[in-house]
Structure formats: structure tokens, C-alpha cells
Write a protein that holds these residues in place. Structure first.
Motif, short mmCIF file in Angstrom:
data_model
loop_
_atom_site.label_atom_id
_atom_site.label_comp_id
_atom_site.label_asym_id
_atom_site.label_seq_id
_atom_site.Cartn_x
_atom_site.Cartn_y
_atom_site.Cartn_z
N TRP A 273 43.40 3.70 27.66
CA TRP A 273 42.37 4.57 28.22
C TRP A 273 42.97 5.91 28.63
O TRP A 273 44.16 6.03 28.87
N ASN A 274 42.11 6.90 28.69
CA ASN A 274 42.55 8.22 29.15
C ASN A 274 41.42 8.89 29.92
O ASN A 274 40.25 8.71 29.62
N LEU A 275 41.80 9.66 30.93
CA LEU A 275 40.82 10.43 31.70
C LEU A 275 40.69 11.81 31.08
O LEU A 275 41.62 12.60 31.10
N SER A 276 39.54 12.08 30.49
CA SER A 276 39.24 13.37 29.90
C SER A 276 38.52 14.22 30.94
O SER A 276 37.41 13.89 31.36
N CYS A 277 39.18 15.29 31.37
CA CYS A 277 38.59 16.09 32.45
C CYS A 277 38.74 17.57 32.15
O CYS A 277 39.52 18.27 32.78
N GLY A 278 38.04 18.04 31.15
CA GLY A 278 38.04 19.46 30.82
C GLY A 278 38.62 19.72 29.46
O GLY A 278 37.90 20.02 28.51
N GLY A 279 39.90 19.60 29.31
CA GLY A 279 40.53 19.87 28.03
C GLY A 279 42.03 19.97 28.19
O GLY A 279 42.56 20.05 29.30
#
Length: 254
Positions: free
Chosen positions: A66-72
Motif C-alpha cells: 500500500w501507499n499513501l498518495s497525497c498530492g504528487g
């Protein structure tokens, strides 16, 4: 070579092989929040890369796969040595230093390969002169790849210099959109901290002109800024292998 951190490695996978049904990879995401500024939407979500778990794959800050995508982000894949490698890096790695503060990275020396006879012995020895202890024994002959993931952007690029010494950036967009990339180098001083409990729990490093900030402009005029602040840049450091910047996070869009 310094390995990528789990967070950087996971983010880079999305740029190298995007998640879509054509690739056989479903888009699995858990939405958390969406930031809206005018006509720009920045989703914050948990994303799962469903290509299967690999041997020695390490969990990110939000679990394995999993990964936290928070903007770019811009994730860097280093080929050979880092593109902005210089005399300080060679000395830090235990090699000899040379007078004149020479540079070794592809970003500075790649133009030497821009010749019609680059496959010839003469061209090879021009880039890698024979003999022990020569400067070119530490030269980088491959450009690094920079993978961009941001709202409306899915692309990668590399940098080089032409025969006149001008910086050129070659962009490959995964969705056919045209983007413009600008880069900024800047001297940095960074504090690397060791785990709590160790005697030496802080090391300050002076980094001569690493890639510090990228500005990306899309074809519809949106401008995205990555890096530009030490807190928006993820570093990896080693006493013997030096440092490298492995990921830059989106800090603003307009």
C-alpha cells in the motif's frame, strides 16, 4: 548503490507500469479526502499496487503493498551514479580527489557522448581515459530517470546537455499530454539523524548543488512545484556511499 526507501520504491512503480486494465492491474484505492483549489483537485487516498508482493519487498508507512498518495511526487531511478555527481561525492565514497572540483555526473558530462563515432574506441577513451586514478574512472555514463505522479500528470523524464552545454530535458508522457519541466540546483545543508539511542544521533552534510526543485507546467497552463524545501525532499545517506535524493513531493500547484 544505496537502495530506495520503501515509500519511494512503491510510488515509482505507479509511474513505470501504471495501474489500468490494459496492463492487467486494477486501480484499488481507498479515498480519504480531496483538496480542491479552483479547478484543481488533489485526492488523498490509500492505493494498493496489485502486481503481487516481491521477495525482500518492504512495507511502506501504510503497510505492505500500500501507499499513501497525497498530492504528487517525483521518484528518481538512478542508473550508474547520480547525475549531479561531483568531486565531493567521489571523496566521500573513498576515492581520490582531483584539483579544480571536477564533475562526473551525466548531467554535466553526457555531452561528451554526443558524437557520431561514440561506438569507436576513440570516443570511449575520450569519456573513460585509460589508466588508474583518472577522473573519468568515476564518470557516470547513464542518465537517471525521474518518474512524475501528480493530478493530471503521469510521465517520466531525463536530463542532459547538448554540445553547447545547454541543459535539455526529454519528457515521455504516459497519457500523451505535453508537459514542460524546469530544474533548479542549489547548495544544501541537511541534518541526517541516526536512530534514537546511538551515541552519534546527528550528522550534518553539505550537499553541493543537488537537484533541489522541479517545476512542471502542463499544456493547459497549470504549474506544479516539487521540492524547493528540504522538508519536501526525501534523502538516503550512507557514510561510504554518500547521499542521494530519491523522492520529491509536490509542494504547490497553481
Amino acid at each position: 548503490m544505496l537502495p530506495q526507501t520503501p515509500n519511494a520504491a512503491e510510488l515509482g512503480r505507479y509511474g513505470q507500469i501504471p495501474t489500468d486494465l490494459f496492463n492487467g492491474l486494477p486501480q484499488i484505492a481507498v479515498p480519504i479526502h480531496t483538496i480542491k483549489v479552483k479547478d484543481i483537485e488533489v485526492p488523498i487516498q490509500l492505493s494498493y499496487y496489485a502486481s503481487g508482493l516481491k521477495v525482500q519487498q518492504h512495507p511502506t508507512w501504510v503497510s505492505l503493498g500500500w501507499n499513501l498518495s497525497c498530492g504528487g511526487s517525483i521518484t528518481r531511478v538512478i542508473h550508474g551514479f547520480k547525475d549531479e555527481r561531483n568531486n565531493t561525492d567521489v571523496i566521500r565514497e573513498g576515492g581520490p580527489g582531483f584539483n579544480g572540483n571536477p564533475v562526473y555526473g551525466y548531467f554535466y558530462r553526457g555531452y561528451l557522448l554526443n558524437r557520431t563515432d561514440w561506438l569507436s574506441e576513440a570516443s570511449f577513451t575520450n569519456f573513460f581515459p585509460a589508466g588508474e586514478g583518472t577522473q573519468s574512472n568515476y564518470a557516470d555514463s547513464e542518465p537517471d530517470e525521474f518518474i512524475v505522479n501528480a493530478p493530471g500528470i503521469n510521465a517520466s523524464f531525463y536530463m542532459y546537455r547538448d554540445t553547447d552545454g545547454l541543459v535539455k530535458i526529454k519528457v515521455k508522457s504516459k497519457d500523451g499530454r505535453r508537459i514542460k519541466v524546469e530544474v533548479e540546483n542549489k547548495d544544501l545543508v541537511v541534518d541526517f539523524y541516526a536512530p534514537t539511542g546511538q551515541t552519534n544521533n546527528g550528522t550534518r552534510e553539505s550537499l553541493p548543488k543537488p537537484f533541489y526543485k522541479f517545476t512542471i507546467t502542463t499544456e493547459d497552463g497549470k504549474v506544479y512545484t516539487f521540492g524547493g524545501d528540504v522538508d519536501a525532499i526525501e534523502f538516503s545517506s550512507s557514510i561510504t556511499l554518500g547521499y542521494r535524493i530519491i523522492i520529491m513531493r509536490l509542494v504547490s500547484s497553481e
